[in-house]
Write a protein that holds these residues in place. Structure first.
Motif, PDB file in Angstrom:
ATOM      1  N   GLN A   3       0.846  -1.184   0.000  1.00 64.32           N
ATOM      2  CA  GLN A   3       0.000   0.000   0.000  1.00 64.32           C
ATOM      3  C   GLN A   3       0.882   1.234   0.000  1.00 64.32           C
ATOM      4  O   GLN A   3       1.909   1.273   0.666  1.00 64.32           O
ATOM      5  N   ASP A   4       0.476   2.234  -0.776  1.00 59.29           N
ATOM      6  CA  ASP A   4       1.158   3.522  -0.702  1.00 59.29           C
ATOM      7  C   ASP A   4       0.881   4.134   0.656  1.00 59.29           C
ATOM      8  O   ASP A   4      -0.228   4.045   1.177  1.00 59.29           O
ATOM      9  N   LYS A   5       1.890   4.779   1.225  1.00 56.52           N
ATOM     10  CA  LYS A   5       1.695   5.302   2.569  1.00 56.52           C
ATOM     11  C   LYS A   5       0.757   6.501   2.600  1.00 56.52           C
ATOM     12  O   LYS A   5       0.191   6.802   3.641  1.00 56.52           O
ATOM     13  N   ASP A   6       0.558   7.186   1.487  1.00 54.69           N
ATOM     14  CA  ASP A   6      -0.349   8.329   1.433  1.00 54.69           C
ATOM     15  C   ASP A   6      -1.496   8.051   0.471  1.00 54.69           C
ATOM     16  O   ASP A   6      -1.772   8.829  -0.436  1.00 54.69           O
ATOM     17  N   ASP A   7      -2.177   6.937   0.663  1.00 55.39           N
ATOM     18  CA  ASP A   7      -3.291   6.547  -0.202  1.00 55.39           C
ATOM     19  C   ASP A   7      -4.601   6.790   0.546  1.00 55.39           C
ATOM     20  O   ASP A   7      -4.974   6.004   1.427  1.00 55.39           O
ATOM     21  N   PRO A   8      -5.322   7.865   0.218  1.00 53.71           N
ATOM     22  CA  PRO A   8      -6.552   8.166   0.959  1.00 53.71           C
ATOM     23  C   PRO A   8      -7.634   7.103   0.796  1.00 53.71           C
ATOM     24  O   PRO A   8      -8.440   6.898   1.707  1.00 53.71           O
ATOM     25  N   ASP A  11      -6.635   4.379   3.211  1.00 57.53           N
ATOM     26  CA  ASP A  11      -6.882   4.851   4.573  1.00 57.53           C
ATOM     27  C   ASP A  11      -8.368   4.786   4.919  1.00 57.53           C
ATOM     28  O   ASP A  11      -8.743   4.339   6.007  1.00 57.53           O
TER      29      ASP A  11
END
Length: 90
Positions: A3-8, A11
């Motif tokens: 997962q991308d760490k900044d994936d809204p 999240d």
């Protein structure tokens, strides 16, 4: 599962999975809101499915087989751990 760490989307999916398993706060209104979010974009459903799978694999869902009486004592759980077998001659 990377997962991308900044994936809204991820999240939000992870938050929905967590909320869904919190019986105190997940009512019909929350279920309707989650359903609307899931139907809004195919990516939402894919992320939710991955998050739900991760939740299950991580063991966050309580077991359906409760061997105890719910008081939390460890003596209520059957001992299923393997025990070493003594070797002959020892």
């Amino acid at each position: 599962m990377k997962q991308d760490k900044d994936d809204p989307v991820w999240d939000a999916a992870w938050q929905w999975v967590q909320r869904e398993h919190d019986a105190d706060s997940f009512d019909e209104s929350a279920r309707a809101e989650m359903t609307a979010w899931l139907l809004a974009q195919p990516a939402h459903r894919r992320a939710y499915d991955r998050a739900a799978q991760l939740w299950l694999l991580a063991g966050f869902v309580p077991p359906t087989n409760d061997f105890g009486d719910g008081d939390g004592d460890s003596d209520d759980v059957p001992d299923t751990a393997p025990h070493p077998t003594p070797r002959a001659g020892n």
